[in-house]
Design a protein around this motif. Structure first.
Motif, short mmCIF file in Angstrom:
data_model
loop_
_atom_site.label_atom_id
_atom_site.label_comp_id
_atom_site.label_asym_id
_atom_site.label_seq_id
_atom_site.Cartn_x
_atom_site.Cartn_y
_atom_site.Cartn_z
N TYR A 59 -6.01 -4.48 -7.71
CA TYR A 59 -6.80 -5.71 -7.72
C TYR A 59 -8.01 -5.56 -8.66
CZ TYR A 59 -3.72 -6.24 -3.78
OH TYR A 59 -2.58 -6.27 -3.00
N ARG A 118 -1.98 -1.76 -2.90
CA ARG A 118 -3.17 -0.94 -3.05
C ARG A 118 -2.91 0.55 -2.81
NH1 ARG A 118 -8.14 -3.18 -1.62
NH2 ARG A 118 -6.90 -4.74 -0.56
N LYS A 150 1.28 -7.54 -7.47
CA LYS A 150 0.07 -8.31 -7.72
C LYS A 150 -1.15 -7.39 -7.75
CE LYS A 150 -1.50 -9.98 -3.15
NZ LYS A 150 -0.62 -9.47 -2.09
N SER A 155 -4.60 -6.59 4.50
CA SER A 155 -4.74 -5.57 3.47
C SER A 155 -5.85 -4.59 3.84
CB SER A 155 -5.07 -6.26 2.15
OG SER A 155 -4.77 -5.44 1.07
N GLU A 176 5.97 -3.31 1.57
CA GLU A 176 5.38 -3.93 0.38
C GLU A 176 3.98 -3.38 0.10
OE1 GLU A 176 5.32 -7.88 1.87
OE2 GLU A 176 7.48 -8.15 1.77
C1 PLP Z 1 -0.80 -8.71 -1.14
C2 PLP Z 1 0.45 -8.51 -0.36
C3 PLP Z 1 0.95 -7.24 -0.17
C4 PLP Z 1 0.26 -6.00 -0.65
O1 PLP Z 1 -0.93 -5.76 0.02
P1 PLP Z 1 -1.64 -4.34 -0.16
O2 PLP Z 1 -2.81 -4.41 0.75
O3 PLP Z 1 -2.04 -4.22 -1.59
O4 PLP Z 1 -0.68 -3.29 0.25
C5 PLP Z 1 2.16 -7.12 0.48
N1 PLP Z 1 2.84 -8.20 0.97
C6 PLP Z 1 2.36 -9.45 0.82
C7 PLP Z 1 3.14 -10.59 1.33
C8 PLP Z 1 1.16 -9.65 0.16
O5 PLP Z 1 0.68 -10.89 0.03
#
Ligand code: PLP
Length: 437
Positions: A385, A290, A60, A202, A287
């Motif tokens: 983002y 960013r 995302k 995040s 996961e």
């Molecule tokens: C948005 C999100 C991420 C990624 O977050 P970052 O700050 O970009 O690393 C990982 N896991 C879940 C469940 C998220 O909603």
């Protein structure tokens, strides 16, 4: 490390001079560095080598097909939040079996699609969703692999719109309720209880909240693993990046800024968390979004006007909040540098877009070198983002995206033509024929 730097006073992405890209493709323009994407992935991957692990890129943050493909080629899995994102992974040549599917509102159609693609796991956000996944799985004669998202009630100390691990927000199931939920889930047909997942927020720039939440949740994972035979524990994403001093940090190395601010490095992250996770004997999923894409991208924009009012020096540029909404949405900071380096005095400037909203700004009272009409500015750390949150607000078309690899540059999304903005629209049946104009 990232690959945006001045060479002979010209800003480059890897070996490509950004001014050349502007000449060819115009502005506004997103530029991504493949070397930076690879470097960030590899550093994190290597730091976690002592663990059986799978990095699932949170797409995302940037779901361009070429970005997905770059990471897929390095062995990445994907954290997806819609059927559309899973389809993107497939369209990019990635493996849906390495996808986890998160999000609080999965529809029946999305669940069915994900099951048919044999995804790695559903990250489940509520008991109602567990019931729905079970029903869809029974209907399709499939076994659904699931992990429940635990909300550890840890305040990540980050911006309110990106904090997710406290009971104030909509994500996950409360820590105290998790064991009961798994007990009930174990009695539902066609579910395989494959793991547990969490994600506390995040842009975390310290390891402490990660360590705290792992300490809190790991014993729970061990207990559940004893009962249900897990495969994995996902500790989520959220690793923060440098926004201030972003340009200099690229040459200074990992997350160290010239002003001495220290930001979480992959090695600190791993050194702190690996010992806490190793004894679980499970595969660890991460996961990051960013962290992989943020500093790998920049948005180039052209100055249209300088407008001096009594108090302010407004630099009006051709990019806007529809291209990059982060400053308006999260009060976020992007370092802004000219395409060609220049010395001289700086002027406190408000960099604003042309959209009819007061929120349409990129910086306020920012000391910037003197620029004039036609000069280009570059907003750094715009790879996460950024483009993905783009919209057609004010009937503005989406800007192109370029992927750079060494000396090569490739258009990985063309500029949207203006008529494409309303291509899906038509007049109502009673409004007669559309005029040609
Ligand atoms: C948005 C999100 C991420 C990624 O977050 P970052 O700050 O970009 O690393 C990982 N896991 C879940 C469940 C998220 O909603």
């Amino acid at each position: 490390m990232h690959s945006f730097r001045y060479v002979k006073d010209q800003l480059q992405c890897e070996d490509v001079i950004l001014a050349d890209l502007v000449k060819k493709h115009g502005t506004p323009l997103y530029v991504y560095s493949q070397a930076t994407l690879s470097d960030h992935f590899t550093k994190l991957d290597q730091a976690l080598a002592p663990l059986d692990h799978l990095i699932c890129f949170a797409m995302k943050s940037n779901s361009n097909l070429a970005v997905i493909r770059t990471l897929a080629d390095l062995g990445s899995g994907f954290d997806t939040v819609s059927a559309g994102e899973i389809r993107r992974v497939i369209a990019a040549g990635g493996d849906p079996r390495k996808c986890v599917f998160a999000g609080v509102g999965k529809t029946e159609e999305e669940i069915a699609f994900a099951l048919d693609q044999s995804i790695y796991s559903f990250n489940v956000e509520s008991e109602a969703e567990l019931g729905r996944i079970s029903r869809v799985a029974v209907k399709r004669r499939k076994i659904a692999p699931i992990a429940v998202r635990v909300n550890p009630n840890v305040d990540a100390g980050t911006h309110a719109k990106i904090t997710t691990g406290t009971y104030e927000n909509k994500f996950g199931i409360a820590f105290e309720e998790i064991e009961g939920v798994y007990a009930r889930a174990s009695r539902l047909p066609n579910l395989r209880l494959r793991g547990l997942q969490m994600h506390i927020g995040s842009q975390l720039t310290e390891v402490k909240p990660f360590a705290f939440s792992v300490d809190k949740v790991a014993p729970l994972v061990a207990r559940l693993n004893g009962k249900y035979g897990f495969d994995f524990f996902s500790i989520g994403g959220g690793i923060g990046i440098v926004y201030k001093d972003a340009l200099a940090s690229g040459s200074e190395g990992w997350w160290k800024t010239p002003t001495g601010r220290r930001i979480l490095t992959p090695s600190t992250y791993a050194e702190t968390l690996v010992p806490k996770l190793k004894s679980l004997g499970l595969r660890i999923l991460l996961e990051p979004g960013r962290f992989l894409t943020g500093n790998a991208g920049a948005l180039v924009t052209r100055v249209e006007y300088i407008k001096k009012t009594g108090k302010k020096n407004f630099v009006i540029v051709d990019a806007a909040m529809n291209d990059l909404i982060r400053p308006a949405f999260y009060d976020s900071y992007h370092e802004i540098v000219p395409l060609g380096r220049r010395g001289g005095k700086t002027v406190p400037s408000d960099v604003v877009g042309p959209i009819c909203e007061s929120g349409d700004y990129f910086a306020k009272d920012r000391p910037l070198p003197k620029v004039g009409e036609g000069d280009c500015l570059v907003l750094l750390s715009a790879g996460a983002y950024g483009s993905v949150m783009g919209s057609n607000y004010n009937s503005r078309s989406l800007p192109p995206e370029i992927l750079v690899n060494g000396r090569k540059a490739s258009v990985v999304r063309r500029r949207q033509a203006i008529p494409e903005v309303w291509a899906g629209e038509k007049l109502a049946a009673w409004q007669g024929r559309k005029s040609k104009a």
